[in-house]
Design an enzyme around this catalytic site. Structure first.
Site, PDB file in Angstrom:
ATOM      1  N   LYS A  22       0.692  -1.205   0.115  1.00  0.00           N
ATOM      2  CA  LYS A  22       0.010   0.076  -0.014  1.00  0.00           C
ATOM      3  C   LYS A  22       0.957   1.161  -0.013  1.00  0.00           C
ATOM      4  CE  LYS A  22      -1.380   1.882   3.747  1.00  0.00           C
ATOM      5  NZ  LYS A  22      -1.422   3.030   4.661  1.00  0.00           N
ATOM      6  N   ASN A  23       1.750   1.526   0.777  1.00  0.00           N
ATOM      7  CA  ASN A  23       2.583   2.461   0.992  1.00  0.00           C
ATOM      8  C   ASN A  23       3.609   2.933  -0.227  1.00  0.00           C
ATOM      9  OD1 ASN A  23       1.269   3.093   3.496  1.00  0.00           O
ATOM     10  ND2 ASN A  23       3.149   2.362   4.666  1.00  0.00           N
ATOM     11  N   CYS A 117      -4.183   8.035   9.555  1.00  0.00           N
ATOM     12  CA  CYS A 117      -4.199   7.480  11.010  1.00  0.00           C
ATOM     13  C   CYS A 117      -4.190   8.376  12.344  1.00  0.00           C
ATOM     14  CB  CYS A 117      -3.175   6.234  10.918  1.00  0.00           C
ATOM     15  SG  CYS A 117      -4.555   4.747  10.411  1.00  0.00           S
ATOM     16  N   ARG A 122       1.307  14.559  13.371  1.00  0.00           N
ATOM     17  CA  ARG A 122       2.272  14.151  12.232  1.00  0.00           C
ATOM     18  C   ARG A 122       2.638  15.449  11.387  1.00  0.00           C
ATOM     19  NH1 ARG A 122      -0.293   8.503  10.149  1.00  0.00           N
ATOM     20  NH2 ARG A 122       1.560   8.255   8.916  1.00  0.00           N
ATOM     21  N   ASP A 125       6.558  19.670   8.297  1.00  0.00           N
ATOM     22  CA  ASP A 125       7.913  20.640   8.350  1.00  0.00           C
ATOM     23  C   ASP A 125       8.920  20.143   7.265  1.00  0.00           C
ATOM     24  OD1 ASP A 125       7.871  18.921  10.680  1.00  0.00           O
ATOM     25  OD2 ASP A 125       9.854  19.942  11.083  1.00  0.00           O
ATOM     26  N   ASP A 305       4.537   0.202  11.989  1.00  0.00           N
ATOM     27  CA  ASP A 305       3.341  -0.215  11.638  1.00  0.00           C
ATOM     28  C   ASP A 305       3.024  -1.718  11.824  1.00  0.00           C
ATOM     29  OD1 ASP A 305       2.865   2.016  10.352  1.00  0.00           O
ATOM     30  OD2 ASP A 305       3.114   1.262   8.279  1.00  0.00           O
ATOM     31  N   ARG A 397      -8.741   0.186   4.994  1.00  0.00           N
ATOM     32  CA  ARG A 397      -7.660   1.297   4.259  1.00  0.00           C
ATOM     33  C   ARG A 397      -6.558   0.573   3.666  1.00  0.00           C
ATOM     34  NH1 ARG A 397      -6.520   6.234   7.835  1.00  0.00           N
ATOM     35  NH2 ARG A 397      -4.749   6.203   6.165  1.00  0.00           N
TER      36      ARG A 397
HETATM   37  C1  UD1 Z   1       5.035   6.356   6.380  1.00  0.00           C
HETATM   38  C2  UD1 Z   1       3.773   5.367   6.412  1.00  0.00           C
HETATM   39  C3  UD1 Z   1       3.233   5.154   7.674  1.00  0.00           C
HETATM   40  C4  UD1 Z   1       4.591   4.549   8.888  1.00  0.00           C
HETATM   41  C5  UD1 Z   1       5.350   5.546   8.901  1.00  0.00           C
HETATM   42  C6  UD1 Z   1       6.887   5.331   9.369  1.00  0.00           C
HETATM   43  C7  UD1 Z   1       2.968   6.026   4.226  1.00  0.00           C
HETATM   44  C8  UD1 Z   1       1.882   6.294   3.493  1.00  0.00           C
HETATM   45  N1  UD1 Z   1       2.761   5.879   5.575  1.00  0.00           N
HETATM   46  O1  UD1 Z   1       4.089   7.644   7.127  1.00  0.00           O
HETATM   47  O2  UD1 Z   1       2.566   3.770   7.608  1.00  0.00           O
HETATM   48  O3  UD1 Z   1       3.938   4.353   9.950  1.00  0.00           O
HETATM   49  O4  UD1 Z   1       6.100   6.170   7.555  1.00  0.00           O
HETATM   50  O5  UD1 Z   1       7.476   4.212   8.911  1.00  0.00           O
HETATM   51  O6  UD1 Z   1       4.061   5.455   3.572  1.00  0.00           O
HETATM   52  N2  UD1 Z   1       7.929  13.954  10.980  1.00  0.00           N
HETATM   53  C9  UD1 Z   1       8.218  15.255  11.341  1.00  0.00           C
HETATM   54  N3  UD1 Z   1       7.948  16.229  10.208  1.00  0.00           N
HETATM   55  C10 UD1 Z   1       7.986  15.603   8.927  1.00  0.00           C
HETATM   56  C11 UD1 Z   1       7.422  14.488   8.822  1.00  0.00           C
HETATM   57  C12 UD1 Z   1       7.483  13.599   9.708  1.00  0.00           C
HETATM   58  O7  UD1 Z   1       8.478  15.844  12.335  1.00  0.00           O
HETATM   59  O8  UD1 Z   1       7.956  16.745   8.293  1.00  0.00           O
HETATM   60  C13 UD1 Z   1       8.065  13.104  11.934  1.00  0.00           C
HETATM   61  C14 UD1 Z   1       6.655  12.390  12.333  1.00  0.00           C
HETATM   62  O9  UD1 Z   1       6.056  12.921  13.192  1.00  0.00           O
HETATM   63  C15 UD1 Z   1       7.203  10.924  13.133  1.00  0.00           C
HETATM   64  C16 UD1 Z   1       8.430  10.688  12.067  1.00  0.00           C
HETATM   65  O10 UD1 Z   1       8.733  11.915  11.609  1.00  0.00           O
HETATM   66  O11 UD1 Z   1       7.568  11.107  14.119  1.00  0.00           O
HETATM   67  C17 UD1 Z   1       8.256   9.464  11.094  1.00  0.00           C
HETATM   68  O12 UD1 Z   1       7.328   9.902  10.024  1.00  0.00           O
HETATM   69  P1  UD1 Z   1       7.301   9.518   8.746  1.00  0.00           P
HETATM   70  O13 UD1 Z   1       8.103   8.727   8.301  1.00  0.00           O
HETATM   71  O14 UD1 Z   1       7.341  10.970   7.674  1.00  0.00           O
HETATM   72  O15 UD1 Z   1       5.799   9.144   8.473  1.00  0.00           O
HETATM   73  P2  UD1 Z   1       4.980   9.206   7.152  1.00  0.00           P
HETATM   74  O16 UD1 Z   1       5.605   9.281   5.799  1.00  0.00           O
HETATM   75  O17 UD1 Z   1       3.789   9.859   7.400  1.00  0.00           O
END
Ligand code: UD1
Length: 430
Positions: A22-23, A117, A122, A125, A305, A397
């Site tokens: 999915k991701n 979710c 999340r 930035d 996950d 989902r």
């Molecule tokens: C993706 C996956 C999700 C998985 C996660 C971590 C998809 C669609 N979703 O989510 O299933 O749980 O990776 O493996 O692929 N963060 C910041 N600033 C940002 C972006 C992220 O501080 O701009 C922090 C987040 O709050 C979190 C960490 O970085 O603590 C990791 O998040 P991230 O890897 O970005 O998760 P997603 O891409 O949202």
């Protein structure tokens, strides 16, 4: 509202096939609009998140042709809008990939702020920092993230945290930028690599995906491709945990065992037998499992996950286990539900202290999010008696035919809609 009705207590036994990730699919679908030629994507999972994203892609004018359940063709030449406002899209986190894709192709994009979710705050930035480093102006207005640039120019970008989403979004914005972009402290998840491979098959020049330094040399345009999405690491891991928690014997086919190493290692540690072949993994749990410690980490660490699913398994294991969540702060919301099934878990900050119990007892619980929902289904399958899991829309989902695949392994599980159907299920399975 649909629910899963489950009669638990029997081991899962048999073979199942894992679908496309999915991701990875979400990133690939967004990237597919970056060429004006037709892109064919195979092994696409038929789950709610990918279907919502396809709808959003159509809403800006791209042509989406579903060749069969798992194959889709996308043509982005007819895109006539760069504003993604669809109310539905807010619900999926990966809607923000359209920001990177549209910005990279058209130098402008407006996408509604993402939801996804509810597993903690999340922020985005790092995505914004990346777009700005490439020369875009990014602001938030009327609930939309607005990004635009005269020119996108490659740059050196250091990510303060390892972020899958930011890494993927920056790759997409940089792929047709002028010059070279270097992303440091990039995410190494299999879906980052899959997205890079997909874009390279469209003519992009991305090197280093799968390591923490990714180098992208901008190309002037991308072309058509045919591509097959990698198997879903988390779907596979979920079935591995279902085998372990029910003391079953399950062969999970169409997987990349390397992507499952952190999960296999933990299962081995707690006493499962694991057999790996080129594209399958067999999990056998013939006795009560042992306790362990788990800490979620970016790939190749143990995936966040998979945290609820392993916690459900450990809560049935001998002794005290400790599960530490280091990626998202709000990922223990299923603990109260699991407690209602007899688990003994105390949450302190980002740590769950789990005292293993010999059995769960069936209960009526609600899925708080996608992965926790799947974990509660596993708990129901391992529990004595009947369970009902509400809010399965979360589970849908990210899991295709979850109940049907479990039934193939001998599970008594059915999707029901209301009390009458539930009674009928109870009568049927006794
Ligand atoms: C993706 C996956 C999700 C998985 C996660 C971590 C998809 C669609 N979703 O989510 O299933 O749980 O990776 O493996 O692929 N963060 C910041 N600033 C940002 C972006 C992220 O501080 O701009 C922090 C987040 O709050 C979190 C960490 O970085 O603590 C990791 O998040 P991230 O890897 O970005 O998760 P997603 O891409 O949202």
């Amino acid at each position: 509202m649909e629910q899963y009705a489950i009669k638990g207590g029997s081991p899962l036994v048999g073979e199942i096939e894992i679908g496309g990730a999915k991701n990875a699919a979400l990133a690939i679908l967004a990237a597919a609009i970056m060429t004006d030629e037709t892109v064919t994507i195979e092994n696409m999972p038929d789950v709610r998140d990918t279907n919502v994203l396809l709808r959003a892609i159509e809403s800006v004018g791209a042509v989406v042709n579903r060749v069969d359940r798992h194959t889709v063709q996308i043509n982005g030449s007819t895109i006539n809008d760069v504003v993604i406002e669809d109310d539905y899209i807010k619900k999926i986190r990966a809607s923000y990939y359209l920001l990177g894709a549209l910005l990279g192709k058209y130098k402008k994009a407006q996408v509604v702020l993402p939801g996804g979710c509810n597993i903690g705050s999340r922020p985005i930035d790092l995505h914004i920092k990346g777009f700005k480093a490439l020369g875009a102006d990014v602001r938030i207005a009327h609930g939309l993230i607005v990004a635009e640039a005269e020119r996108l120019v490659g740059n050196h970008i250091y990510l303060d945290m390892v972020s899958v989403g930011a890494t993927i979004n920056i790759i997409m914005a940089a792929v047709m930028a002028e010059g070279q972009t270097i992303i440091e402290n990039a995410a190494k998840e299999p879906h980052v690599v899959d997205l890079a491979n997909f874009l390279n098959s469209m003519g992009a020049n991305i090197k280093g995906a799968g390591t923490d330094v990714i180098r992208i040399r901008g190309v002037s345009k991308l072309h058509k491709t045919e591509y097959s999405v990698i198997p879903d690491q988390i779907e596979a891991g979920t079935f591995m945990m279902a085998a372990a928690a029910t003391k079953g014997d399950v062969t999970i086919k169409n997987v990349i065992p390397k992507h499952l190493e952190s999960i296999s290692a933990k299962l081995l540690e707690i006493g499962c037998e694991i057999e790996e072949s080129d594209d399958a993994v067999r999990v056998v749990a013939s006795k009560r499992l042992n306790h362990t410690h788990v800490k979620t980490l970016p790939y190749p660490g143990f995936p966040t996950d998979m945290q609820p699913q392993i916690a459900v398994t450990l809560a049935l294991s001998e002794g005290t286990s400790i599960v530490t969540e280091s990626i998202f702060e709000n990922r223990f919301k299923y603990v109260d539900e699991l407690t209602r099934m007899g688990a003994s878990i105390k949450v302190e900050g980002n740590t769950a202290i789990i005292d293993g119990v010999p059995k769960y007892t069936g209960a009526h619980v609600s899925a708080p999010d996608l992965r926790a929902g799947a974990a509660l289904v596993i708990a129901g399958l391992a529990a004595d008696g009947f369970s009902v899991v509400d809010d399965i829309v979360y589970i849908e989902r990210g899991y295709e035919d979850f109940d049907a695949k479990l039934r193939r392994l001998g599970a008594d599980i059915e999707k029901v809609d209301g009390e009458k159907a539930l009674q009928k299920f109870k009568l049927k399975v006794g």
